[in-house]
Write an enzyme that holds these catalytic residues in place. Structure first.
Site, PDB file in Angstrom:
ATOM      1  CB  CYS A 150       2.940   4.895   7.288  1.00 24.53           C
ATOM      2  SG  CYS A 150       3.162   6.452   6.409  1.00 24.53           S
ATOM      3  N   PRO A 160       0.842  -1.198   0.000  1.00 20.63           N
ATOM      4  CG  PRO A 160       0.030  -1.035   2.182  1.00 20.63           C
ATOM      5  CD  PRO A 160       0.799  -1.929   1.278  1.00 20.63           C
ATOM      6  CG  MET A 161       3.515   2.352  -1.932  1.00 21.18           C
ATOM      7  SD  MET A 161       4.656   2.266  -3.343  1.00 21.18           S
ATOM      8  CE  MET A 161       3.682   1.307  -4.512  1.00 21.18           C
TER       9      MET A 161
END
Length: 333
Positions: free
Chosen positions: A105, A21-22
């Site tokens: 993150c 996931p980005m």
């Protein structure tokens, strides 16, 4: 289906390759493209646990999974166990098959509110969040972490054990600490230690940028799967190439010049459709930059692309640029 396929809860994935996931990158068009080109799983962009933002255009687009193959995994981020539990329930109601918790993150704006990898400093809070989310939903919950807060506080093994005890079904580990952000080399030793310490699937993440590297990391860490992030930007073929290498121990030829052009143009169309003209053109700019990286006259092309305001201009100029390249230009890049 590969014999080394991976299971998360009741879902058997087609292979062991995950698109990481980005934020601002792994939107629905990119997830679908990577799945088509060999990713076994694609996790959505991070959705905040802050309820007041769920109705924002950004959050609604991030939560849009229409037409995506199962299982659909949605990543949530936040620092309050009850808000995270509520966010998990909300996303399952919206069609998520798997909930992924973000504790990986390193972005300052995420860590400043004690979410993302900042949570690794507080193991009690990690346990509370994980337990609250697992108990809130009847779908598998996965977790993404880093190896620790900083190099003096690598608590990845302890976090992994408490996650397993709380019912987490798979763990993705980025082989860097929060302090390292994306600098330096990924530390695969820690991923190997985490894998040895728990029995749920472990997915290795960090610096996996070629088929050969993918095979080395799998072998070295003993991980059950691989998660690819930045190396897929402008190169969604990496999943197909890695899977072929793992299956046959030989490198696929690079995609033909014409295939690259066609995939890019199709990708641009999906971005315009998904975001609308204004935002679609702007979202497309970074993808065009990634696809054209290292190509002859690429700098001048990118400068010009960033000035164009309309999708027809962007498409025409991109077609024109790629049409004048030769196969040699792609090999050189």
């Amino acid at each position: 289906m590969h014999e080394d396929a991976l299971k998360i809860g009741n879902y058997t994935l087609p292979n062991r390759l995950f698109l990481a996931p980005m934020a601002g990158v792994t939107d629905r068009p990119f997830r679908q493209l990577c799945r088509t080109l060999g990713a076994g799983m694609a996790v959505s962009e991070m959705i905040t646990a802050n309820k007041s933002l769920w109705a924002s255009k950004k959050s609604l687009l991030r939560a849009n999974h229409e037409g995506e193959p199962e299982p659909r995994s949605v990543q949530i981020a936040g620092a309050d166990p009850q808000m995270m539990a509520e966010a998990a329930r909300h996303n399952v109601d919206q069609g998520a098959h798997i909930i992924d918790i973000n504790m990986g993150c390193p972005a300052k704006k995420v860590c400043n509110v004690m979410a993302g990898s900042a949570l690794l400093q507080n193991e009690k809070l990690v346990a509370d969040i994980v337990e609250a989310v697992v108990n809130a939903v009847n779908v598998p919950v996965t977790l993404k972490i880093r190896t620790g807060w900083d190099r003096h506080n690598r608590n990845g093994i302890r976090i992994a054990k408490l996650a397993e005890n709380a019912g987490i079904q798979a763990l993705a580990v980025h082989g860097r600490t929060r302090e390292d952000a994306y600098k330096g080399e990924a530390e695969y030793d820690t991923i190997a230690s985490i894998k040895a310490a728990i029995s749920i699937p472990v997915i290795a993440n960090g610096d996996i940028d070629s088929p050969e590297k993918a095979a080395q990391v799998l072998e070295y860490t003993g991980a059950d799967g691989l998660m690819i992030g930045r190396a897929a930007q402008g190169n969604p073929w990496i999943f197909r190439e890695i899977q072929h290498f793992l299956d046959h121990r030989e490198l696929l030829p690079q995609p033909a010049h014409d295939e690259i052009r066609k995939v890019l143009i199709a990708h641009l169309h999906t971005l315009y459709d998904f975001y609308g003209e204004y935002s679609g053109v702007r979202m497309a700019r970074k993808h065009i930059a990634w696809y054209s990286k290292g190509l002859r006259n690429g700098n001048a092309f990118r400068q010009q692309i960033n000035l164009l305001e309309h999708s027809e201009q962007q498409l025409a100029y991109t077609e024109q640029f790629f049409a004048q390249l030769t196969e040699q230009d792609f090999i050189a890049a």
